[in-house]
Design a protein around this motif. Sequence first.
Motif, PDB file in Angstrom:
ATOM      1  N   MET A 112       0.814  -1.182   0.000  1.00 16.37           N
ATOM      2  CA  MET A 112       0.000   0.000   0.000  1.00 16.37           C
ATOM      3  C   MET A 112       0.870   1.263   0.000  1.00 16.37           C
ATOM      4  N   MET A 113       0.433   2.239  -0.749  1.00 19.09           N
ATOM      5  CA  MET A 113       1.199   3.486  -0.800  1.00 19.09           C
ATOM      6  C   MET A 113       0.818   4.394   0.366  1.00 19.09           C
ATOM      7  N   GLN A 114       1.819   5.086   0.827  1.00 18.04           N
ATOM      8  CA  GLN A 114       1.593   6.067   1.892  1.00 18.04           C
ATOM      9  C   GLN A 114       1.001   7.343   1.288  1.00 18.04           C
ATOM     10  N   PRO A 115       0.101   8.004   1.997  1.00 15.17           N
ATOM     11  CA  PRO A 115      -0.399   9.286   1.492  1.00 15.17           C
ATOM     12  C   PRO A 115       0.704  10.347   1.564  1.00 15.17           C
ATOM     13  N   PRO A 116       0.647  11.345   0.704  1.00 19.67           N
ATOM     14  CA  PRO A 116       1.677  12.384   0.737  1.00 19.67           C
ATOM     15  C   PRO A 116       1.618  13.150   2.064  1.00 19.67           C
ATOM     16  N   PRO A 117       2.753  13.676   2.479  1.00 21.38           N
ATOM     17  CA  PRO A 117       2.748  14.431   3.740  1.00 21.38           C
ATOM     18  C   PRO A 117       1.928  15.720   3.580  1.00 21.38           C
TER      19      PRO A 117
END
Length: 110
Positions: free
Chosen positions: A1-6
């Motif tokens: 799963m990709m992390q959401p952008p900061p």
Amino acid sequence: MMQPPPPPPQPPSSGGYGNDLASAISNLAQSLSSTSSSTSSDSSSSSSDSSADSALTSDFQNLLTAMGASSSTSSSDTTSELQQFLTTLASNLQQQGSGAASGLFVSTTA
């Protein structure tokens, strides 16, 4: 799963760049005041600060002369005029808020 952008960085609570610039200019005016009223005796940092203040005062005098002001004023008069100029500039920036710095700079590139 990709992390959401900061999340984007929060804007400074002090009102933006204008107040930061105003604080820096105000601190510079105060350093000129303390340098001109103190006796230079002890540390090398105060010596380098004094040298930088002298260079700034000299450059300010050169600017005034180039604009047609009399060059016969004393160094202490020039320092006093520079302090007043910087104090007024800082006050104007603080009163006008973050948008005040937008008209201060001119691009010289074509």
